[in-house]
Design a protein around this motif. Sequence first.
Motif, PDB file in Angstrom:
ATOM      1  N   PHE A 123      31.944 145.505   1.838  1.00 42.96           N
ATOM      2  CA  PHE A 123      31.930 145.157   3.254  1.00 42.96           C
ATOM      3  C   PHE A 123      33.323 145.313   3.877  1.00 42.96           C
ATOM      4  O   PHE A 123      34.320 145.457   3.178  1.00 42.96           O
ATOM      5  CB  PHE A 123      31.479 143.698   3.415  1.00 42.96           C
ATOM      6  N   ASN A 151      20.780 140.897   2.960  1.00 45.12           N
ATOM      7  CA  ASN A 151      20.867 141.491   1.629  1.00 45.12           C
ATOM      8  C   ASN A 151      19.588 141.242   0.837  1.00 45.12           C
ATOM      9  O   ASN A 151      19.341 140.131   0.367  1.00 45.12           O
ATOM     10  CB  ASN A 151      22.076 140.926   0.881  1.00 45.12           C
ATOM     11  N   ALA A 185      23.610 146.776   1.092  1.00 45.38           N
ATOM     12  CA  ALA A 185      23.430 145.723   2.095  1.00 45.38           C
ATOM     13  C   ALA A 185      22.490 146.139   3.225  1.00 45.38           C
ATOM     14  O   ALA A 185      22.262 145.357   4.144  1.00 45.38           O
ATOM     15  CB  ALA A 185      24.775 145.316   2.673  1.00 45.38           C
ATOM     16  N   TRP A 194      28.697 145.565   6.438  1.00 39.71           N
ATOM     17  CA  TRP A 194      28.798 146.537   5.354  1.00 39.71           C
ATOM     18  C   TRP A 194      29.382 147.851   5.864  1.00 39.71           C
ATOM     19  O   TRP A 194      29.317 148.159   7.053  1.00 39.71           O
ATOM     20  CB  TRP A 194      27.428 146.760   4.700  1.00 39.71           C
ATOM     21  N   HIS A 224      22.814 152.082   1.464  1.00 44.14           N
ATOM     22  CA  HIS A 224      23.824 151.075   1.133  1.00 44.14           C
ATOM     23  C   HIS A 224      23.102 149.833   0.627  1.00 44.14           C
ATOM     24  O   HIS A 224      22.026 149.470   1.135  1.00 44.14           O
ATOM     25  CB  HIS A 224      24.669 150.718   2.354  1.00 44.14           C
TER      26      HIS A 224
END
Length: 571
Positions: free
Chosen positions: A356, A55, A173, A154, A171
């Motif tokens: 997630f 992340n 993540a 995720w 996204h």
Amino acid sequence: MAGNPLNTNRPLRIIIVGAGASGLLMGYKLQRNFDDLDFQIYEKNPDVGGTWYENRYPGCACDNPSHTYVWSFDPNPKWSSTYASSTEIFEYFKRFQFRSNLGEKTKVSHQVVGAKWDDWAGKWNVEIKDVARNVVVNDSCDVFVNAGGILNAWKWPAIPGLHDFKGKLVHSAAWEKDLDIRGKHVGLIGNGSSGIQILPAILPQVSECTTFIREPSWVALSGVAGFEPRKFSQEEKEKFARNPNHLLRFRRSLEHNTNKIFPIFLANSTAQQQSRELFRSSMQDALKDPALEEQLIPKWDVGCRRLTPGVGYIEALKDQKTKVVYGEIARVSPNGCIMEDGNEYPVDVLVCATGFDTTFKPRFPLIGPHGRELADDWKDEPRSYMGVTTHGYPNYYMLLGPNSPIGNGPVLIGIEAQADYVCKHIKKIQQQGVKSIEVTKDAVDEFIEFKDRFMKGTVWEQDCRSWYKGNTADGKIVALWPGSTIHYVEALQNIRWEDYKIRCYGNRFDYFGNGMTKIEMIPDADLAHYVRNEDDAPIIGSKFTYVKAPPEQTSMNVFDTDSRDDKMAKL
């Protein structure tokens, strides 16, 4: 073992899945506590760190005070601020790996893709994909520890047409390093922890941002002593480094107050009522907009969803470059998001800060002695025993399994308690001729029954959508422990062996060996070490003792309104 002294070790091999915080700690604990034991950590990513490697979205930071987000025995005087960035946290765990000499025991770019229990041998046969070579290799172990984490798988939101979007889809993540959002119109889906951090971080770069909010969320703004977002001065960091006892007092004060917050999670408690009023008034003062207040301030209690420090978030919502769109997204068109009322909101870049897969199922087929997969057994509900073991899968342990204390107070001390718990099992397996340890179905069922009953008196049970409940609003609470973090640590200190089925290779007393102990076999060992002048042994019965908190900890009330400088002066 008949010819060996009592407590002789048999060689063991351990496999650990994941080199995030939990996996690295487990490796450290094995090195510290055992002889005659070999272990291997397999990590799917090119480096360690787990979620803190993956992340790296703008604004990504820990939502716990940084000085509480360390191992209890491994402080970091260099944290830059109250809430450290993901990069800083990654560096902390990378240093921990280096100082603990775990490099040789860690294989990165190696992803566990399957595991099957061999009941005859009492071992797990594990398949690992060597990502670089794209081949599968095999390994086996006596004990299998899954430290793969929770917030690392995720997933895209289930919005029709999402992948028809013709702009850039990302996204949170899986943020791309070279993603250019300068001067772009960005759409941001989600106002959970990630969304709250992303909005103020990207706003200076974008031309405008349309943030799509489905539900309200409490945003922590002020009022909790020691938790105020701020940068640590160079002078403070140097004093932390120079004076370990000063840093220790500061850490204990933060940890003390983090633990004191737990009563807010009990519905109708005085602490909950105080916190709700504090959060409501602080959000109203910051928003000063009746329409936004109606959309953003929840009807449910504080803590039903995970609390996130909203550093700059409210200000970003009110910025002239921000447009707040409230409600459900019906579908995504090639140009942007279409809401249930039919209005379309075109954007150049669409960011999904939507979370997630938190089902707790293993990310690989895990097959027990009965031939079933754990993912199938958990298709309706993940059923663990105290977040560490589960029925039907012997010698299999989880760190941060279902119903761990991940939102109940300090996080890392709970992981330490789990690693110590697993080590106690490994010691029994290694020294007592144990082939397998498996929690009983009755123990799991009764633990789940107690957990469900306890949760009915908590704010987590209320009607808010949360990953604590598998991203539902009304599902069972599968992520959290039924109590405080300290409650969890104490609950795991003594193993309830009556809740386990233990099988040995031969007679259960074979480990008694030759009638002597290991210490008696050492020529210069002290065979009278137990003789002393006074009884300084720890209390082993129900007599209650406790350590009194020093004044500098108890003086910082969690809802104190003193200035930060006054509080720091007390330390």
